[in-house]
Design an enzyme around this catalytic site. Structure first.
Site: not given
Length: 799
Positions: A657, A700
Site C-alpha cells: 500500500s 489510516k
C-alpha cells in the site's frame, strides 16, 4: 485543488425512520443468519442427503457465528426427524466378555431396565419362600424317599446274590467290600488257607460273579442319585417358575416384537434355573469377605443378579425429535464412550454395566456438531471419528490396548450401528489442510459451506441486524434498542465491513456490541438503548485497547518519532500504516524518504536489504521500478542509485500500500521538487501507473487526522487515497465533521500523475507521439534529470 472526495461519501448514514418500529421489543424473535445463504444451502443439502459420506464441513473466520448458525439450522431441521431408538447393553450368557446391544423404541429402554430390575428383585424375594413351602418340602422328601428305596432295593439284590454264594457285603468308609464266610461269619485268613484248591477256585469264581454285580450295583446307585438330582432340579425349577414364571411371561409378552429381547429373557431364565441353588442361601450379600483380599469371593444371589442388570446406554424418552448434540470436548472417550473401572480387592474390574455412552451414541439417529480444531487436538479422536463414519458403527475399544506389551482380557461390547450426520466447524486453513493431506476426508465430508464476512446492503439485511438485536436482548435479558440505536448499529456494520454497500457478518463482534451497549444503558439508568450508548460502548472498546496507539501518538507529538504535518520537503512524504494487534488495529503515519545519487545500483530497498521488508512489500518496490523504467527510461538507461526507506521503522514492513508513496518520494528526490508534508498518502501502484485499492483506509485516515489534531490542524492537511477506496469510507464522525468544516481534506486519485499534481502543485504533463513531455511539466523534469545523470555517467567513464 483536484479530486476532493464529496462529503456525503465520507460516511454512509442510516436514517432511523427507515425502520418501522420504535424499539426492538416490538419485533418478533425471528432467527435469521447474517448473509450466509451459501452456508444455509450447503447445510440443508448435506442434512437432507441420506447417502453415505455426505457429512458437512462449515468453515469461516473466528467469530462468524458458525456454531450458532449450524445449531440453529440443524435444530430446525431435526424437528422433521423421528426420535431414534433407545439402546441397552445386557449380559452375554454365552460369551461374557462380549455384552450384547439391544435397540428398543424410545422410552422402552427405561421400562425394560426397570422391568428386569423388578424381575430380579422378585427372584431374590420369592424363590427362597417357595423352598420353604410345605408342599415343596413334602415333594422333596418324597424324592428322597424314593431315592432311598431304589438304592435299598439295589443293595438288597446284591446282598441276596452274595448270600447265595456264601459272601457277606460289608459297608465301610472306603465303600462296599465282599467277604467270604460261613454261617454269616467272615472266614479268617487262616481258615481260608486250609481250604482245598478246588474250594478256593469255587470261591474265586463266585467272587468274580459278585464283583461284576457290585460294579453294576454301584453304577445303578449313581444313576439313582443322578435321577434324584434331576428330579430335585426339576422340582426346584417347577416351583421356582410357579413363583416367577408369570413375571417372565409378562416381560416376554410385552417385548414380543423385539426378538433380541426375547432371546435375552430366555437366556436369563435358563441361567436362573441353572443357578437356582444360589437363590436358596437366604444371603443376598454373599458370605463374609475373606481375610485375604486376593481370594475370590463366593457368589451369593447378590453377586449373581449383578449380571442380570440392564445397562441403559441411551435413553431418548424425553426427546421430541431427532437429537442434536454439540460436544465441546471431543476426546476419544467423549466421542465413542468409555468403559469405567472400579477398585476391588486391590485391583480394577469392569463389566458391561460400566459402559458409558459417548456423543456418537447420544447423536445416533440425529446430528453431531463438533469443532474440527478440538477433534484434531485430542489424540486418537479424529481417527476414531473417521472409523465410525466409514464403518457406520460404534465399536468401543480401550485405546490403551494397542500399546500394551501383554494382551489382557477385557470387554468387547457388540458394535452399535449408527445413522448420524456429522457437522464439523473450523477455519479455512484446517479444511484445505485436511483435504490436501487426508485421503479419507473428501470421502467422508462431501459437503462444504463457507461463511462470508460481509453481505449486501439491503432492507432485508438491515432488518436482520434488527432481529439480531431483538433476539439477543430477549434471550439474555438485555435492554432493547431504539431505532436510532439500531440505525447506528447498522452503520457500525458498514464500518466493520469497510464498505458502504456491504454489511459485516461478524456475529461475535456484533453480539458483544449489543451486550455492551445494553450495559452502558443500564449504568445510565435508561430503559431503552439509544445511539449514545452504542457510541459509548464503541468508545470504551477502543479505550481498553488503544494504549499503544496513544503512546505512539505521544512520541510523534513530542518529536521522538519524526513526522511533519506542515511545509514541503524534497524526497520525503508521509505514508500511512496499519498496526494490527490482533484484537485491535489502528493507523499511524510513517515517514518515507528517498535519496538519489549517480550510479548503476538502481532502486535500493533498505527494508529488503535489512530483512525488514515482507515479500509483498518487496514486490511493490519491484513494480514501482517497472513503472519508472517504462515511463522515464525509454531514451537513456537509468544511471543513478536511489535508496528508499521507512524511517524509524524497526519491526518490519509488509504490504504494497506504500508503493505509490515510495514512487512519489523517488520522483521528488530525482527532480528536487518538494512534496507537501501536510498530505499523507496511501495506495499501491501497478506498472501502468494506476493507483490501486488498499486495506484499512478508514484507520489510516483517522490515524493521520489524530496526528494532525495533536500537532495542530491548519486547514490544509489531509489524506490522499485511491479512487477505488472511496466506497470503503466509513470514517469516524469527528473526521467527517472536520472535513465538513474545511479543517481536513480527503482526496482520491486513480493515477500517479493525479497524486503528483496534488503533492507538488505542478502539472505532470502528457507525452506526445514522440515521447516528449511539455516543457515546464513535472514529467519533463524527470526525463531531463535522468538525461543529466546519463551524461554525467558517460563523461565520467569516457574521461
Amino acid at each position: 485543488m483536484k479530486n476532493p472526495v464529496q462529503q456525503d461519501l465520507l460516511r454512509k448514514k442510516v436514517p432511523p425512520d427507515s425502520f418501522g418500529f420504535e424499539t426492538t421489543a416490538e419485533l418478533p424473535q425471528l432467527w435469521k443468519p447474517l448473509g450466509q445463504d451459501r452456508v444455509l444451502s450447503a447445510l440443508n443439502f448435506g442434512l437432507d442427503v441420506e447417502s453415505h459420506g455426505y457429512n458437512v464441513f462449515l468453515f469461516g473466520p473466528p467469530g462468524a457465528g458458525k456454531q450458532t448458525t449450524a445449531t440453529g439450522v440443524i435444530e430446525e431441521f431435526a424437528k422433521k426427524g423421528a426420535v431414534p431408538d433407545d439402546w441397552v447393553y445386557v449380559f452375554n450368557f454365552e460369551e461374557e466378555e462380549k455384552p450384547r446391544a439391544i435397540a428398543l423404541t424410545p422410552g422402552l429402554g427405561e421400562e425394560f431396565r426397570d422391568g428386569v430390575a423388578h424381575l430380579v428383585q422378585w427372584l431374590i424375594e420369592e424363590i427362597p419362600k417357595v423352598f420353604q413351602n410345605e408342599l415343596y418340602i413334602k415333594e422333596k422328601e418324597e424324592v428322597f424317599r424314593k431315592n432311598q428305596e431304589a438304592k435299598n432295593e439295589a443293595f438288597q439284590s446284591l446282598e441276596e446274590l452274595a448270600n447265595v454264594h456264601s459272601f457277606i457285603v460289608q459297608r465301610s468308609a472306603e465303600g462296599l467290600a465282599l467277604i467270604y464266610g460261613k454261617d454269616n461269619e467272615p472266614l479268617s485268613p487262616d481258615d481260608f488257607e486250609k481250604l482245598t484248591d478246588e474250594e478256593k477256585g469255587v470261591i474265586q469264581r463266585s467272587r468274580d460273579i459278585l464283583q461284576e454285580k457290585l460294579r453294576e450295583t454301584i453304577n445303578l446307585v449313581k444313576e439313582i442319585d443322578q435321577q434324584m438330582q434331576e428330579s430335585l432340579k426339576e422340582l426346584d425349577n417347577r416351583y421356582a417358575m410357579s413363583a416367577v414364571g408369570q413375571e417372565f411371561f409378562l416381560l416376554e409378552d410385552k417385548y414380543k416384537g423385539f426378538p433380541r429381547v426375547i432371546q435375552y429373557l430366555q437366556a436369563l431364565k435358563k441361567d436362573v434355573l441353572e443357578n437356582i441353588a444360589r437363590f436358596r442361601t437366604d444371603s443376598r450379600d454373599g458370605p463374609p469377605i475373606p481375610l485375604l483380599p486376593f481370594f475370590p469371593r463366593d457368589e451369593g444371589p447378590g453377586e449373581l443378579v449383578k449380571r442380570y442388570k440392564v445397562n441403559l446406554l441411551v435413553n431418548n424418552k424425553g426427546l421430541e425429535h431427532a437429537p442434536v448434540v454439540f460436544e465441546s470436548n471431543p476426546n476419544h472417550h467423549n466421542l465413542l464412550g468409555r468403559m469405567e473401572y472400579r477398585a476391588q480387592y486391590g485391583t480394577f474390574f469392569t463389566d458391561y454395566t460400566q459402559i458409558k455412552a459417548g456423543a456418537f451414541h447420544r447423536a445416533n439417529g440425529g446430528f453431531l456438531v463438533l469443532s474440527a480444531r478440538e477433534v484434531l487436538l485430542n489424540p486418537f479422536a479424529y481417527e476414531a471419528m473417521k472409523r465410525i463414519l466409514k464403518d457406520q458403527e460404534i465399536r468401543m475399544e480401550e485405546i490403551g490396548e494397542q500399546y500394551r506389551l501383554i494382551s489382557t482380557t477385557t470387554l468387547r461390547p457388540e458394535p452399535i450401528p449408527i445413522r448420524t450426520k456429522v457437522v464439523l466447524l473450523g477455519t479455512q486453513w484446517i479444511y484445505y489442510l485436511l483435504q490436501q493431506y487426508d485421503e479419507d476426508f473428501h470421502k467422508l465430508f462431501k459437503v462444504k459451506g463457507e461463511f462470508v464476512s460481509e453481505m449486501e446492503d439491503t432492507d432485508d439485511n438491515r432488518m436482520c441486524y434488527a432481529y439480531l438485536v431483538a433476539n439477543q436482548c430477549a434471550r439474555e435479558g438485555l435492554i432493547h434498542f431504539s431505532r436510532k440505536a439500531v440505525a447506528y448499529f447498522v452503520e457500525e456494520g458498514f464500518r466493520m465491513a469497510e464498505h458502504q454497500k456491504k454489511l459485516a457478518t461478524h456475529f461475535l463482534g456484533l453480539c458483544d456490541l449489543v451486550r455492551e451497549a445494553s450495559h452502558w444503558a443500564k449504568i445510565a439508568g435508561q430503559s431503552v438503548v439509544d445511539e449514545t450508548h452504542v457510541k459509548k460502548a464503541l468508545d470504551q472498546i477502543k479505550y481498553r485497547s488503544d494504549y499503544l496507539e496513544k503512546l505512539l501518538g505521544e512520541m510523534i507529538t513530542d518529536g521522538s518519532i519524526l513526522i511533519d504535518t506542515e511545509g514541503t520537503v524534497v524526497g520525503q512524504v508521509n505514508g500511512l500504516s496499519v498496526y494490527d494487534m490482533g484484537d485491535y488495529a489502528f493507523g499511524k503515519p510513517s515517514r518515507v524518504t528517498a535519496r538519489v545519487f549517480l550510479g548503476k545500483e538502481g532502486v535500493i530497498n533498505i527494508e529488503r536489504e535489512s530483512e525488514l521488508g515482507g515479500r509483498i512489500h518487496n514486490k511493490g518496490v519491484l513494480i514501482l521500478q517497472g513503472f519508472f523504467g517504462a515511463r522515464y527510461a525509454q531514451r537513456v538507461p537509468p544511471t543513478f542509485g536511489a535508496s528508499i526507506c521507512f524511517e524509524q521503522s524497526y519491526g518490519g514492513v509488509e504490504g504494497d500500500s506504500a508503493s505509490s508513496t515510495e514512487l512519489y518520494a523517488l520522483i521528488s528526490a530525482i527532480t528536487d521538487i518538494p512534496l507537501r508534508q501536510d498530505i499523507a498518502v496511501t495506495g499501491s501502484v501497478n506498472q501502468m501507473g494506476q493507483i490501486q485499492a488498499i486495506g484499512g483506509v478508514n484507520l489510516k485516515i483517522e490515524g493521520f487526522f489524530n496526528t494532525c489534531k495533536a500537532k495542530g490542524l491548519t486547514g490544509t492537511q489531509g489524506v490522499m487515497i485511491p479512487q477505488a477506496n472511496v466506497q470503503n469510507l466509513m470514517l469516524d464522525e469527528e473526521v467527517v465533521k472536520a472535513v465538513n468544516e474545511g479543517k481536513f481534506h480527503i482526496y482520491s486519485v486513480s493515477t500517479v500523475d493525479e497524486g503528483l499534481e496534488i503533492l507538488t502543485g505542478m502539472t505532470p504533463g502528457t507525452a506526445n507521439e514522440f515521447g516528449d513531455y511539455p516543457e515546464g511539466t513535472l514529467n519533463a523534469r524527470v526525463v531531463s534529470r535522468l538525461e543529466r545523470f546519463a551524461n554525467q555517467w558517460k563523461k565520467l567513464h569516457t574521461d
